[in-house]
Structures are given as structure tokens and as C-alpha cells.
Design a protein around this motif. Sequence first.
Motif, short mmCIF file in Angstrom:
data_model
loop_
_atom_site.label_atom_id
_atom_site.label_comp_id
_atom_site.label_asym_id
_atom_site.label_seq_id
_atom_site.Cartn_x
_atom_site.Cartn_y
_atom_site.Cartn_z
N ARG A 29 0.82 -1.21 0.00
CA ARG A 29 0.00 0.00 0.00
C ARG A 29 0.86 1.27 0.00
N GLY A 30 2.04 1.19 0.62
CA GLY A 30 2.91 2.36 0.75
C GLY A 30 3.30 3.00 -0.57
N PRO A 31 3.78 2.23 -1.54
CA PRO A 31 4.17 2.87 -2.81
C PRO A 31 2.99 3.53 -3.53
N ALA A 32 1.82 2.88 -3.49
CA ALA A 32 0.65 3.47 -4.14
C ALA A 32 0.26 4.78 -3.44
N GLY A 33 0.23 4.77 -2.12
CA GLY A 33 -0.10 5.99 -1.37
C GLY A 33 0.92 7.09 -1.64
N PHE A 34 2.18 6.72 -1.73
CA PHE A 34 3.25 7.68 -2.00
C PHE A 34 3.03 8.37 -3.35
N VAL A 35 2.79 7.57 -4.38
CA VAL A 35 2.60 8.12 -5.72
C VAL A 35 1.35 9.00 -5.77
N PHE A 36 0.26 8.52 -5.16
CA PHE A 36 -0.97 9.31 -5.17
C PHE A 36 -0.78 10.63 -4.43
N MET A 37 -0.07 10.63 -3.30
CA MET A 37 0.12 11.87 -2.55
C MET A 37 1.03 12.84 -3.29
N LEU A 38 1.98 12.34 -4.06
CA LEU A 38 2.77 13.25 -4.91
C LEU A 38 1.88 13.90 -5.96
N GLY A 39 0.94 13.13 -6.49
CA GLY A 39 -0.03 13.69 -7.44
C GLY A 39 -0.91 14.74 -6.79
N VAL A 40 -1.37 14.47 -5.57
CA VAL A 40 -2.17 15.45 -4.84
C VAL A 40 -1.37 16.74 -4.66
N THR A 41 -0.10 16.59 -4.30
CA THR A 41 0.76 17.76 -4.11
C THR A 41 0.85 18.57 -5.40
N ALA A 42 1.12 17.89 -6.51
CA ALA A 42 1.28 18.58 -7.79
C ALA A 42 0.00 19.30 -8.19
N ILE A 67 -6.98 11.85 -3.97
CA ILE A 67 -6.94 11.95 -2.51
C ILE A 67 -7.69 10.81 -1.82
N TYR A 68 -8.77 10.33 -2.40
CA TYR A 68 -9.55 9.31 -1.71
C TYR A 68 -8.87 7.95 -1.71
N GLY A 69 -8.00 7.69 -2.66
CA GLY A 69 -7.23 6.45 -2.66
C GLY A 69 -6.34 6.32 -1.43
N PHE A 128 2.73 21.06 2.10
CA PHE A 128 3.66 20.40 3.02
C PHE A 128 3.00 19.20 3.71
N ALA A 129 1.72 19.30 4.02
CA ALA A 129 1.01 18.17 4.63
C ALA A 129 0.93 16.99 3.66
N ALA A 130 0.68 17.28 2.38
CA ALA A 130 0.63 16.21 1.37
C ALA A 130 2.01 15.57 1.19
N LEU A 131 3.05 16.38 1.20
CA LEU A 131 4.41 15.83 1.09
C LEU A 131 4.75 14.99 2.33
#
Length: 150
Positions: A29-42, A67-69, A128-131
Amino acid sequence: MRYFLYEIAGIPGTIFAGWVSDKIFKGRRGPAGFVFMLGVTAFTIVYWQATSIFWINLSLVMIGFLIYGPVMLIGLPALDLVPKKAAGTAAGLTGLFGYLFGSVMANAFMGMVVDHFGWATGFLTIVFAALFAAVLFATTWKVRGQQVTK
């Protein structure tokens, strides 16, 4: 209408996040959450800086999609890490604390930040919270869900 697009985009985004974590990252789950949160940040930065209605709408849809993922992916590891008979308790506790501290505190905190320091600081806080969330997901990069044994 724009808020509707943000919310409705979360449905396929949540399904896609589960698919990505299962199929591409093999149950991690970690890598998927990481990628999605980088997208949220962008897309939060795009939304913040956007001047055209197209970019505002696109960024809102993409933030909703992305964000919901991670919200779902936070609860899944709790279910992955506990025995089946404790799954309801794990889901309930992650939901309780997620909504209690996430929603209630975030709304109060963001209101105070924007009131005292303005929207630029508010958007920087969200970025910063998303990062930070991406970093937290990265700490679970190698953790995999329970394996079914027969």
C-alpha cells in the motif's frame, strides 16, 4: 458543480488506488499511497496557481481522484495487519481517529492558518502536509498485506 466533480472523481480514484496497490505494487500500500500523494501535491499547486477555469476544474477533479485512494489505503494496512476477528475493530479505530483528528482538526487548523496568515500560507500548509503524508507512506514501502495460506 465543481465540488461535485471533485467528489465524484474520488470513486474511480479509490478503485484505481486499490488496483494499483494490488496489481502494480503486489499488495504493497505504501508505494501506491506515495505516488498518489505526490499527485495530490502537484495538482494542489496547479489549483493554487491556476487562473483559467479549465485548470481549476481539472485540478479539482484530479485532487478528488487522487486523494480518496490514500484515505482508503490508510485503513487497508490496519486490516492487513490484524487477525480477521479484529478487522472490525481495526477499521473502526482507523476511521474514528482519521475523522476525529483528520477532519475536525484539519478544518479548525486550516481556518486559523488562513485567518491569521492568508491563503498563500494555507496552500503551503496543504502542500507540506501532502508531502509529509507521502513520506509517511514511503516508510511502509516494503510492507505487504496478509498472504492467504491454505
